[in-house]
Enzyme design. Sequence first.
Site, PDB file in Angstrom:
ATOM      1  N   THR A 226       0.831  -1.214   0.000  1.00 22.29           N
ATOM      2  CA  THR A 226       0.000   0.000   0.000  1.00 22.29           C
ATOM      3  C   THR A 226       0.866   1.266   0.000  1.00 22.29           C
ATOM      4  OG1 THR A 226      -0.174  -0.199   2.404  1.00 22.29           O
ATOM      5  CG2 THR A 226      -1.984  -1.099   1.105  1.00 22.29           C
TER       6      THR A 226
ATOM      7  N   GLU B 185       3.883   6.708   7.367  1.00 19.36           N
ATOM      8  CA  GLU B 185       4.349   5.371   6.943  1.00 19.36           C
ATOM      9  C   GLU B 185       4.649   5.354   5.442  1.00 19.36           C
ATOM     10  OE1 GLU B 185       2.923   1.365   8.604  1.00 19.36           O
ATOM     11  OE2 GLU B 185       1.811   1.537   6.726  1.00 19.36           O
TER      12      GLU B 185
END
Length: 342
Positions: free
Chosen positions: A233, A291
Site C-alpha cells: 500500500t 508510513e
Amino acid sequence: MVLRQSFLIILAFFGMVLCGLIYLNTNQNSCKPQIIEKVITKKNWKLKNFGLRSPVGLVYNQPSALVSRTDVASVTPWLAPIVWEGTFDSRVIDSIYKQQNITIATTVFALGKYTRFLKDFLESAEEHYFVGFRVHFYLFTDQPEEVPNVKLGQERYLTVKTLPSMNRWQDISMSRMEILEKLIENELASEADYIFCLDVDTKFYGRWGVESLGRLVGVIHPWFFNVPRFLFTYEHRPKSQAYIPAGKGDFYYTGAAFGGSLKDVHNLTKTCREQMNIDTANSIEALWHEESHLNKYFLYNKPSKLLSPEYLWRDISMSSGSVKIIRFSHVAKNNAEVRPNL
Ligand code: UDP
Ligand code: MN
C-alpha cells in the site's frame, strides 16, 4: 613380500582415516557435526571450541558458513541482514554489545485515549526489551497525569514530555516525525547511541535485544511480508512526495517501529517531515501518512538492517509458519473507539 603387503595395507588404512577426517572437517556442518565432535574429543586434540571464545570468555557453538534457516530470507539483495529467530545467538551478541556501554533511546507517544496502552507497553518492555541494557524512554503525551507508575529496573529511565492535544489521529501519527527530529537535535546527542520509535498500542511478548541494533533499521510490516509488491500500500499518486511508481519498492515497512543511529534516524525524520510539509502545501496527504513517507525514504536510503515481522506482529492471536516467535505485537483495538476523529 608379506611384510611389504601388510605395510601397504596399514598405509592405505591410515590414508583412509586421514581422508575421512579431512572430509568430516570440511563438511562438519552440512554433514553430521556430532561425528567430528566425537573424533576430536576422543583424540583429545583440544580443538573443541578452539578459537570460539569471545573476549569475555563465552563458549558457544561454532558458527556455520553452510547451514542456516532455509525457510526465510536472512539477507537482502543489498546485504542487510534480516533478523529472524535462529539467525543469531543472543548470548554472543549480548556479550559483544555489553562491552560498549550503550544507551538506547526509545520514543513512544500516547495522546488522548491511547494512554490506556501505556501500562502494558512499559511493563512488557521491562520484561523483554533490551533487558540488561541502558534504555531511556521518552514518552510524549497530552495527559501526563495518566502515565502509570511502572517500576523501572536499574539503568532504565523514563522522561515524560507534554504535548498539546490534537484533533486528528493522522496528525498525531505524522507529527511524530518532527518531534523526533527535534528531540534528536536538541537533547539526545550526548544522551544516547541508538534510538527506536515505537507505537504504543503494542506489547512485548519475547526478547527484543541488541540483535536489532544497526545504523538504519526498518521492520517488515506483518501484513505484507509474504505478498507480491503490487499489493503493497505505497503512495502511488505522483502528486505526493511519498510517491513510489508501480513496480518499484523492496519491502513494505511498518511505521509503528523503526530505529537506528541518532544521525541516520535524524536524517530520516527530518526528510519525512520536510516531505510531509511539501505535501501539506500541495494539499495532499499520503495514503498511510508518515508510513508512506517512511517507505519512500527506505526505498532510496536502504536500511542497513531489517527486522522480520517477529518484531511487530499483527495481533498475538494470529500465527504464521515462518514467524516462530512473536516478540512485539500490536494489540487489538477498536479504532472507532480510541481515535479522536472516527
Ligand atoms: N496515537 C496517539 N493517540 C491517538 C492516535 C495515535 O497517541 O489518538 C499515537 C500512538 O502512539 C499510536 C500511533 O500514534 O501507536 C499510531 O497510531 P495508530 O496506532 O492508531 O495507527 P495504526 O497502528 O493503527 O496504523
Ligand atoms: Mn499502532
